[in-house]
Design a protein around this motif. Sequence first.
Motif, short mmCIF file in Angstrom:
data_model
loop_
_atom_site.label_atom_id
_atom_site.label_comp_id
_atom_site.label_asym_id
_atom_site.label_seq_id
_atom_site.Cartn_x
_atom_site.Cartn_y
_atom_site.Cartn_z
N GLN A 3 0.19 -4.57 6.01
CA GLN A 3 -0.70 -3.44 5.78
C GLN A 3 -1.59 -3.19 6.99
O GLN A 3 -1.82 -2.04 7.38
N THR A 8 -4.14 7.94 4.52
CA THR A 8 -5.59 8.19 4.41
C THR A 8 -6.38 7.21 5.26
O THR A 8 -7.34 7.58 5.95
N GLU A 9 -6.00 5.92 5.18
CA GLU A 9 -6.70 4.92 5.98
C GLU A 9 -6.55 5.18 7.47
O GLU A 9 -7.51 5.06 8.24
N GLN A 66 -1.28 0.16 9.30
CA GLN A 66 -2.42 1.06 9.51
C GLN A 66 -2.55 1.45 10.99
O GLN A 66 -2.68 2.62 11.34
N ILE A 86 0.85 -1.18 0.00
CA ILE A 86 0.00 0.00 0.00
C ILE A 86 0.89 1.24 0.00
O ILE A 86 1.93 1.27 0.65
N SER A 87 0.49 2.23 -0.76
CA SER A 87 1.30 3.44 -0.86
C SER A 87 1.22 4.23 0.43
O SER A 87 0.24 4.14 1.18
N ARG A 136 0.59 7.26 0.85
CA ARG A 136 -0.56 8.16 0.83
C ARG A 136 -1.83 7.42 1.23
O ARG A 136 -2.63 7.93 2.03
N ASP A 137 -2.00 6.21 0.68
CA ASP A 137 -3.17 5.43 1.04
C ASP A 137 -3.13 5.01 2.51
O ASP A 137 -4.16 5.00 3.20
#
Length: 448
Positions: free
Chosen positions: A367, A56-57, A371, A49-50, A52-53
């Motif tokens: 991931q 955002t998450e 997060q 996952i980037s 940025r993502d």
Amino acid sequence: MKTSHRTGAPDEAPAESRQKRLIRPGRGRRPRLRSAEGQDSGQVERPWISPRDLWTEALSGVLARPVRSALTTLGTVLGIGTLVITIGVASTAANQIVGRFDALTATSVTVVVPPPPPSSDAVPLADWRGVDAVDRLAGVESSAALAESDKTAAVQVRANDVVTPGGVSGQTLAVVAASPSLPTAVRGAVTAGRFYDTGDIDRHERVAVLGDQAARLLGIKGVADAPAVFFDGHSFTVIGILGGFQREQRLSTSVILPPTTARDRLGLDMVNRVLINTSLGAAQQVARQSPTALSPNNAKALTVLAPPDLSKARKGVQGDVNGLFLVLGLVSLIVGAIGIANVTLVTVMERVGEIGLRRALGASRRQIAGQFLMESTMIGLLGGVIGASLGVVVVVSASALKDWTPVLDSRLALGAPVAGALVGLLAGVYPALRASRMEPVEALRAPS
């Protein structure tokens, strides 16, 4: 018609040539997933996952429960804020302590004059005129000589010559002789009347000055009515009251006489000590020169009490105060980290279904862990920024109320947000690992 020996569909290429070679963006080849038997499954590993993502998450997870996130951030705010406040206040207070140390102790020199050896032609090692020689030394701001003895250390002093049956006959006070520059030398002030001068000394006037505590014990509040004190069969007119001693506080309970009067009435003549006040930084030089100025022929016989090295004392005071308050700030920061870890762990337990769904849709363990680590880091960073800002405001405000100069290391204020983010990151490690270890099937079966 020529028949081919091939039947059905054309031959397929070998397994290695049939499978596609996909390239992971920015990271080279994407390795293929293998089944339990070790055979290629034909699926491609999930891409990373980037950032940025991921950001955002994590931001969505934090904003999904704003009240809880705010309360969790409050723990970090208190920890970082307490750390900044305690260290800032400690540095400011240490600066004030050292400043007062510089103003009082670091400029005070005392020369102790021992009594001469007992003999018929014994000559005092220092006399009252030696103070004038000390005043001429560079760096000397004021000086005064004192004459004391064991015989006059505890004298019964009365405020009147009438002894009433059953009444208090007087107070036990010390009687000393001093040069007229004593008020300046002890950094005191005459609160009533005046101090005797060279005219009183030359005329051998029977006058006395009381320390403020001695005057209170004797019930003398002023000198307008020319009160007198009586001891050793002599009467002395009180012409002044001396108070506000910053040096030699014990003189506040003494009766102070002119040198000539003390010699004539009590035989108190030999100088015992010389009090010297210097400018800042001149104490060591004055300490070396003053014995020679007082007694050129017997300088080595005098004892000089000089302040210690200021640089070492300053570092010692600041180090002790900063170390004490640093421990308190770190304890507060640890409490904030425990709060972040606890709330993040509870959040993981409440979002089991979400974690299982993400795993089922293709999210990897890394991931999921990333997060939750990002969420806790964001909370710590936000708490660090707010806590550092509040800490700086409190330190400056407290210093302004006390008329102090605020002392705050800019590296502390700038590094506090980074420390908050690091605390959040460390606090979220265990909850993130707990979330990443959940299997999709078990997570989806868990009650929401």
